[in-house]
Scaffold this motif. Sequence first.
Motif, PDB file in Angstrom:
ATOM      1  N   THR A  19       0.848  -1.180   0.000  1.00  0.00           N
ATOM      2  CA  THR A  19       0.000   0.000   0.000  1.00  0.00           C
ATOM      3  C   THR A  19       0.885   1.232   0.000  1.00  0.00           C
ATOM      4  N   GLU A  20       0.629   2.147  -0.937  1.00  0.00           N
ATOM      5  CA  GLU A  20       1.369   3.398  -0.990  1.00  0.00           C
ATOM      6  C   GLU A  20       0.390   4.545  -0.874  1.00  0.00           C
ATOM      7  N   VAL A  21       0.684   5.471   0.049  1.00  0.00           N
ATOM      8  CA  VAL A  21      -0.158   6.636   0.270  1.00  0.00           C
ATOM      9  C   VAL A  21       0.764   7.847   0.317  1.00  0.00           C
ATOM     10  N   THR A  22       0.296   8.983  -0.217  1.00  0.00           N
ATOM     11  CA  THR A  22       1.119  10.180  -0.231  1.00  0.00           C
ATOM     12  C   THR A  22       1.384  10.684   1.182  1.00  0.00           C
ATOM     13  N   LYS A  65      -9.436  -1.743  -9.394  1.00  0.00           N
ATOM     14  CA  LYS A  65     -10.487  -0.810  -8.996  1.00  0.00           C
ATOM     15  C   LYS A  65      -9.865   0.579  -8.875  1.00  0.00           C
ATOM     16  N   THR A  66     -10.575   1.584  -9.380  1.00  0.00           N
ATOM     17  CA  THR A  66     -10.133   2.975  -9.273  1.00  0.00           C
ATOM     18  C   THR A  66     -11.231   3.782  -8.607  1.00  0.00           C
ATOM     19  N   VAL A  67     -10.843   4.553  -7.577  1.00  0.00           N
ATOM     20  CA  VAL A  67     -11.775   5.408  -6.856  1.00  0.00           C
ATOM     21  C   VAL A  67     -11.248   6.840  -6.923  1.00  0.00           C
ATOM     22  N   LEU A  68     -12.126   7.764  -7.292  1.00  0.00           N
ATOM     23  CA  LEU A  68     -11.793   9.184  -7.335  1.00  0.00           C
ATOM     24  C   LEU A  68     -12.605   9.879  -6.253  1.00  0.00           C
ATOM     25  N   GLY A  69     -11.989  10.829  -5.590  1.00  0.00           N
ATOM     26  CA  GLY A  69     -12.694  11.552  -4.545  1.00  0.00           C
ATOM     27  C   GLY A  69     -11.966  12.828  -4.190  1.00  0.00           C
ATOM     28  N   LEU A  70     -12.377  13.416  -3.086  1.00  0.00           N
ATOM     29  CA  LEU A  70     -11.787  14.658  -2.604  1.00  0.00           C
ATOM     30  C   LEU A  70     -11.334  14.458  -1.165  1.00  0.00           C
ATOM     31  N   ASP A  71     -10.314  15.212  -0.761  1.00  0.00           N
ATOM     32  CA  ASP A  71      -9.936  15.192   0.649  1.00  0.00           C
ATOM     33  C   ASP A  71     -10.657  16.330   1.363  1.00  0.00           C
ATOM     34  N   ALA A  72     -10.401  16.509   2.648  1.00  0.00           N
ATOM     35  CA  ALA A  72     -11.110  17.512   3.443  1.00  0.00           C
ATOM     36  C   ALA A  72     -10.881  18.940   2.946  1.00  0.00           C
ATOM     37  N   THR A  90      -4.627  12.888   4.211  1.00  0.00           N
ATOM     38  CA  THR A  90      -5.733  13.070   5.155  1.00  0.00           C
ATOM     39  C   THR A  90      -6.899  12.130   4.865  1.00  0.00           C
ATOM     40  N   GLY A  91      -6.793  11.334   3.831  1.00  0.00           N
ATOM     41  CA  GLY A  91      -7.857  10.393   3.494  1.00  0.00           C
ATOM     42  C   GLY A  91      -8.968  11.055   2.680  1.00  0.00           C
ATOM     43  N   ARG A 129      -8.264  13.195  -5.121  1.00  0.00           N
ATOM     44  CA  ARG A 129      -7.534  11.994  -4.705  1.00  0.00           C
ATOM     45  C   ARG A 129      -7.874  10.858  -5.654  1.00  0.00           C
ATOM     46  N   ILE A 130      -6.876  10.068  -5.965  1.00  0.00           N
ATOM     47  CA  ILE A 130      -7.055   8.883  -6.804  1.00  0.00           C
ATOM     48  C   ILE A 130      -6.506   7.697  -6.034  1.00  0.00           C
ATOM     49  N   SER A 131      -7.320   6.668  -5.887  1.00  0.00           N
ATOM     50  CA  SER A 131      -6.875   5.433  -5.256  1.00  0.00           C
ATOM     51  C   SER A 131      -7.052   4.309  -6.278  1.00  0.00           C
ATOM     52  N   GLN A 132      -5.968   3.630  -6.579  1.00  0.00           N
ATOM     53  CA  GLN A 132      -6.012   2.510  -7.517  1.00  0.00           C
ATOM     54  C   GLN A 132      -5.537   1.263  -6.795  1.00  0.00           C
ATOM     55  N   SER A 133      -6.299   0.177  -6.927  1.00  0.00           N
ATOM     56  CA  SER A 133      -5.896  -1.074  -6.294  1.00  0.00           C
ATOM     57  C   SER A 133      -6.058  -2.228  -7.271  1.00  0.00           C
ATOM     58  N   THR A 134      -5.172  -3.196  -7.133  1.00  0.00           N
ATOM     59  CA  THR A 134      -5.197  -4.399  -7.953  1.00  0.00           C
ATOM     60  C   THR A 134      -5.054  -5.592  -7.023  1.00  0.00           C
TER      61      THR A 134
END
Length: 193
Positions: free
Chosen positions: A21-24, A140-147, A28-29, A152-157
Amino acid sequence: MEMKQAVLITLSLLFAGCASTEVTENDTGFAQSPNLEAFVGCYRNCSNPSDGSAPVCLTSILWPDGYTSETRPEAVLIQKGNGNSLIASAISDGVVLTHSRFQEGEEFEFKAGLLELKREYIASGAREPGNPFIGVVTSKTVLGLDASGQGRISQSTAFAGTGFLIIPVAGKISDTQKIERAPRELCERRSQS
């Protein structure tokens, strides 16, 4: 004693798996966005990871075969479309290069304040010569916003199967990066003179 160790090592290898898992930095999620209008705005096309990893670009997700690293646009403008749709425009030097409508229920689902893109599934079989992996891969790719309203882009395989026909393999890799909102001027069309 040596036989027990050999059995334990063999069992460990047979039940191999991995997770990454890699997170910037200073992440802040995801924040819950109340509606699709929250995504409207101008965004820099690519992330700017501080750890030296490869950037993630919105255009690579929205138009997978549309641009190379040399031709990728500067910005992506997101506008609200009719009904439950969003309109994305790839922009460079004030010129719209690509313009597409993305409809909820077709290209994405709006769940818990996030845009979840349609999941991809790939089956890998023994038919391909030289392929050591037989199994299933899903991404799976999820796009969203932080606070603070940044993208934010989250990609998982995830994958499961066997390697070289006998070694069980399973794992999951995920990467989350920030896409900054850009000044509105970066997305404004410039008049042609």
